[in-house]
Scaffold this active site. Structure first.
Site, mmCIF file in Angstrom:
data_model
loop_
_atom_site.group_PDB
_atom_site.id
_atom_site.type_symbol
_atom_site.label_atom_id
_atom_site.label_comp_id
_atom_site.label_asym_id
_atom_site.label_seq_id
_atom_site.Cartn_x
_atom_site.Cartn_y
_atom_site.Cartn_z
ATOM 1 N N CYS A 70 1.208 -1.103 0.051
ATOM 2 C CA CYS A 70 -0.343 -0.565 0.499
ATOM 3 C C CYS A 70 0.993 1.545 0.255
ATOM 4 O O CYS A 70 2.089 1.479 1.346
ATOM 5 C CB CYS A 70 -1.370 -0.152 1.504
ATOM 6 S SG CYS A 70 -1.917 1.660 2.102
ATOM 7 N N CYS A 73 -0.205 3.957 2.228
ATOM 8 C CA CYS A 73 0.140 3.732 3.624
ATOM 9 C C CYS A 73 2.198 4.119 4.175
ATOM 10 O O CYS A 73 1.971 4.518 4.991
ATOM 11 C CB CYS A 73 0.420 2.266 4.191
ATOM 12 S SG CYS A 73 -1.519 1.621 3.322
#
Lengths: 179, 194
Positions: A70, A73
């Site tokens: 991700c 993230c």
């Protein structure tokens, strides 16, 4: 004993005493706020995570779910580290990775280190993802990144989905601290 | 009295303005008309009229989880096309433009359209939050299944094939056992609120 010898012995004793006072007895106190920390990643399941949310120090807990795959993230992680450093007296940060445990050393730790993480982190234990998602919040779709803020009683106060700026994190924490 | 009612209306609108609820099974799906990457308009109401079921798939060109499902999306859409099920991909991510979507679709041999949802308007109507995310609609536009394609982004590790199971049940006239499912994925990349 000659007088001069007595004076010399007294002077030496005095000097020794002063030296002891200045150099020997003084210990450097490690400020309570700065403790030895080191990066570690351990597995955690939902019951264990919920236990960590119950605090007796009055602090908030900020729980961030992320994954090595991700990108948003990884981009917001330094903001969370900065949040933890600037609000050290008011909150604790739990980073929980959603990944294969085989990736801890090869992929997770380098990402965490790169973001400035030097404290204990977690990886979700293998198990039913849907139950985990619903156990955190039935309104959570499972989208990452996801950040949840809890009070010291372990009550969820806020849910932030998608990448956040430092200002957004700060705003959310401040709002929770005011409650 | 009029002023009081207006005040109540204002309060209720502003109270819900910041909340986005994801639609669930049993709820009515909002209609839309969006353009495919080839410029042709795709109207949901036409798909509902012409097919037994319509599968809306929120997808991404960049999300590793969505991309892990590319082959499965192709297999599912090809398998169920002959059974009267239409698939429509929806891309609401702010950074993923039509040319990217076109290339991605062609590279992955998608036979279904992937419409561009500018400024995530349709995503907001559905409360779509993650990619991939599925909404299966019946001909009346009611959501009959919502959630994941299956339970693992690694195809070989998947144990429950939730979307296929739901479609099989629907086509057989049976009740879907799990009409709401969830999985980890990438958040839909929305434009900043104005």
């Amino acid at each position: 004993m000659k007088r001069s010898t007595k004076i010399l012995r007294l002077t030496l004793a005095l000097l020794a005493g002063v030296s002891l006072l200045v150099f020997g007895c003084t210990k450097k106190e490690t400020p309570r706020a700065v403790m030895q920390e080191s990066l570690a990643v351990s597995q955690i399941d939902l019951p264990e995570l919920k236990k960590k949310l119950q605090r007796n120090d009055g602090k908030l807990t900020v729980v961030n779910f992320w994954a090595t795959w991700c990108d948003p993230c990884k981009e917001e992680m330094p903001y969370l580290v900065r949040l933890r450093n600037e609000y050290r007296d008011s909150l604790e940060l739990l980073l929980v990775g959603i990944d294969d445990v085989a990736l801890i050393d090869s992929v997770m730790k380098p990402i965490l280190k790169n973001a400035g993480v030097n404290f204990s982190c977690y990886i979700k234990q293998e198990g039913n993802d849907e139950d985990f998602i619903n156990g955190i919040n039935p309104e959570w779709s499972g989208a990452l990144p996801a950040t949840f803020i809890y009070n010291a009683k372990g009550e969820q106060m806020d849910m932030l989905i998608s990448e956040q700026t430092f200002e957004k994190f700060q705003q959310a924490v401040r709002a929770c601290l005011r409650k | 009295m009029k002023k009081f009612l207006l005040f109540l209306l204002l309060v209720s609108v502003t109270a819900f303005a910041g909340d986005m609820k994801t639609l669930k099974s049993g709820e009515k799906a909002p209609s839309f008309a969006l353009k495919n990457y080839d410029g042709k308009e795709v109207k949901l109401e036409n798909s509902l009229k012409e097919n037994k079921y319509t599968v809306l798939m929120w997808v991404s060109t960049q999300c590793p989880v969505s991309n892990a499902y590319n082959e499965r999306m192709v297999k599912l859409s090809n398998t169920y096309a002959s059974k009267g099920v239409a698939f429509i991909g929806v891309n609401s991510n702010k950074e993923e433009k039509s040319p990217d979507i076109e290339k991605h679709s062609k590279d992955n041999k998608f036979k279904f359209p992937v419409v561009k949802d500018e400024k995530n308007k349709v995503a907001d109507l559905y409360g779509a939050m993650v990619t991939p995310e599925i909404f299966v609609l019946d001909p009346k536009g009611t959501i009959v299944y919502h959630g994941r394609i299956d339970d693992n982004k690694a195809e070989k590790e998947a144990k429950t094939h939730d979307l296929a199971t739901a479609l099989d049940a629907l086509l057989a006239g049976k009740k879907i056992e799990n009409a709401e499912t969830k999985a980890f994925g990438c958040s839909v990349k929305r434009v900043a609120a104005e």
